[in-house]
Structures are given as C-alpha cells and as structure tokens.
Design a protein around this motif. Structure first.
Motif, PDB file in Angstrom:
ATOM      1  N   UNK A   1       0.849  -1.203   0.000  1.00  0.00           N
ATOM      2  CA  UNK A   1       0.000   0.000   0.000  1.00  0.00           C
ATOM      3  C   UNK A   1       0.880   1.248   0.000  1.00  0.00           C
ATOM      4  N   UNK A   2       1.799   1.300  -0.954  1.00  0.00           N
ATOM      5  CA  UNK A   2       2.852   2.317  -0.907  1.00  0.00           C
ATOM      6  C   UNK A   2       2.457   3.678  -1.480  1.00  0.00           C
ATOM      7  N   UNK A   3       1.248   3.803  -2.013  1.00  0.00           N
ATOM      8  CA  UNK A   3       0.809   5.129  -2.457  1.00  0.00           C
ATOM      9  C   UNK A   3       0.306   5.870  -1.225  1.00  0.00           C
ATOM     10  N   UNK A   4       1.143   6.763  -0.709  1.00  0.00           N
ATOM     11  CA  UNK A   4       0.839   7.392   0.571  1.00  0.00           C
ATOM     12  C   UNK A   4       0.637   8.892   0.471  1.00  0.00           C
ATOM     13  N   UNK A   5       0.560   9.512   1.625  1.00  0.00           N
ATOM     14  CA  UNK A   5       0.430  10.965   1.728  1.00  0.00           C
ATOM     15  C   UNK A   5       1.606  11.476   2.555  1.00  0.00           C
TER      16      UNK A   5
ATOM     17  N   UNK B   1       0.359  23.454   7.007  1.00  0.00           N
ATOM     18  CA  UNK B   1       0.473  22.021   6.760  1.00  0.00           C
ATOM     19  C   UNK B   1       0.296  21.760   5.270  1.00  0.00           C
ATOM     20  N   UNK B   2       1.190  20.944   4.704  1.00  0.00           N
ATOM     21  CA  UNK B   2       1.117  20.591   3.288  1.00  0.00           C
ATOM     22  C   UNK B   2       1.080  19.073   3.151  1.00  0.00           C
ATOM     23  N   UNK B   3       0.431  18.599   2.115  1.00  0.00           N
ATOM     24  CA  UNK B   3       0.350  17.152   1.872  1.00  0.00           C
ATOM     25  C   UNK B   3       0.393  16.872   0.383  1.00  0.00           C
ATOM     26  N   UNK B   4       1.107  15.808   0.005  1.00  0.00           N
ATOM     27  CA  UNK B   4       1.192  15.387  -1.384  1.00  0.00           C
ATOM     28  C   UNK B   4       0.971  13.885  -1.464  1.00  0.00           C
ATOM     29  N   UNK B   5       0.152  13.464  -2.422  1.00  0.00           N
ATOM     30  CA  UNK B   5      -0.136  12.045  -2.635  1.00  0.00           C
ATOM     31  C   UNK B   5       0.895  11.491  -3.622  1.00  0.00           C
ATOM     32  N   UNK B   6       1.734  10.583  -3.168  1.00  0.00           N
ATOM     33  CA  UNK B   6       2.818  10.048  -3.991  1.00  0.00           C
ATOM     34  C   UNK B   6       3.161   8.619  -3.572  1.00  0.00           C
ATOM     35  N   UNK B   7       3.809   7.857  -4.468  1.00  0.00           N
ATOM     36  CA  UNK B   7       4.343   6.570  -4.022  1.00  0.00           C
ATOM     37  C   UNK B   7       5.525   6.815  -3.081  1.00  0.00           C
ATOM     38  N   UNK B   8       5.528   6.126  -1.957  1.00  0.00           N
ATOM     39  CA  UNK B   8       6.604   6.233  -0.969  1.00  0.00           C
ATOM     40  C   UNK B   8       6.997   4.803  -0.613  1.00  0.00           C
TER      41      UNK B   8
END
Length: 204
Positions: free
Chosen positions: A22-26, A35-42
C-alpha cells in the motif's frame, strides 16, 4: 494516530508487508507555517547501513519542498482497505462503525543527490512494470526523456516511529464476526470485499 490497544498492530513483518503493498501514501509536513500534503508513491527500502527507510520524490515545482530545509520532521500516511460496518449485522443492539487498516510513519527527511534519485526511480519503475507485457526500464529511456528527472526532488525518510492500526472487528464474538464477513461479501464493493478477506485470514 489514536489507536485503542485492541486495534494496535505491533507485528513488524505485518507492517512491512502492508507498506510494500500500500505504498501510495500521503507525505505531510509544515511549509511556511502551513500544513502541506502530497499524494505520492513512498517506498519502503533498506539503506546501505541495513536500516529501513522510506524513499520517494516530488516535483521541484511543489512548494511543499520549501519546508524540508526549515523542518525535517515529516509524516507519511498509508491506508489500506476500509469499509462501513452496519450494526444491523449484529445479533444485538449497537452502533455502526468502520473497519480499516492504516499506518503512520514519522521520520526525518533528507534530500538525496541525482545519482541516488535515479537509482530510486529505477527501483520504483521496475516494481510497477513487473507485470507489464512490454515493461519500461529507466535504463532504456533516452537522454532527452531522462532530462525530466531533473524536475524532481528525491528524498529519503529516516524512520523514527511507526504507528499501525488494524481495526477488523476484533471486539466481536465468533458468531457476529462471521456474520460481518458474510454481509461484507454481499455488498460486492471492492473495499468491503478486501476487508472481508482480511477478516477471513483470522479464521484460517
């Protein structure tokens, strides 16, 4: 992340498997007081010292990156299957709830050089192209195409703490637990079916 003791997942191997699947994270941090957030594979990886780290990249145009120099503390959030659980499925009166899997990883972010960034991209592409009929390989891309890699900021996250929640109706007796699985399967909803499958593992 608030997690009652009953729902805490403290099994390292289970958490490791979850993060890989479940590596597609925030990615969350604070930039310029916001506060900033980006949806990316981690991706969960092992560094040369044998320590588990997280790897990823964001666009250089993403203002979130400005905050990495100010404060290296970040949070990576990963979610798995989840589903509404109706209390009408119990043999007694109760309130509805939600079943879900989630992992929060707290750590310190470090920007890596171009060579490390390319290696990270190779691993990422190889992982997700593994089942392609004609898999793309970073090594085969032209110099012109690879110039796009100069538009990213690659990073590693040194892990400080992992909090994992596995809320799968562990508080229900065998009869109601089995009935929840049956009702979830009736929904035909992919998320609900995934929760039913996860709950079913306990019965094997």
């Amino acid at each position: 992340m608030y997690t009652p003791d009953l729902y805490k997942n403290e099994d390292p191997e289970s958490i490791r498997t979850f993060l890989k699947g479940n590596s597609f994270g925030i990615l969350i941090n604070q930039t310029n007081g916001k506060l900033c957030a980006t949806h990316i594979p981690i991706e969960l990886e092992i560094n040369p010292d044998g320590k588990e780290i997280l790897q990823g990249h964001i666009s250089k145009l993403n203002p979130q990156a400005e905050g990495f120099a100010e404060n290296d503390q970040v949070l990576a959030v990963f979610t798995g299957p989840h589903s509404y659980i109706s209390s009408s499925w119990y043999d007694h009166e109760n309130v509805p709830t939600w079943n879900y899997l989630a992992v929060h990883v707290y750590g310190r972010i470090k920007i890596v050089d171009e060579a490390a960034a390319i290696e990270s991209l190779k691993k990422l592409v190889d992982k997700y192209e593994a089942n392609s009929v004609n898999p793309v390989r970073v090594e085969d891309l032209s110099a012109k195409t690879m110039r796009e890699a100069k538009g990213i900021i690659a990073f590693e996250i040194e892990i400080d703490e992992i909090q994992a929640t596995k809320k799968m109706s562990q508080n229900r007796d065998a009869k109601n637990y089995a009935n929840i699985i049956t009702e979830l399967e009736k929904t035909k909803n992919p998320q609900s079916l995934a929760v039913a499958k996860e709950m079913g593992e306990k019965l094997k």
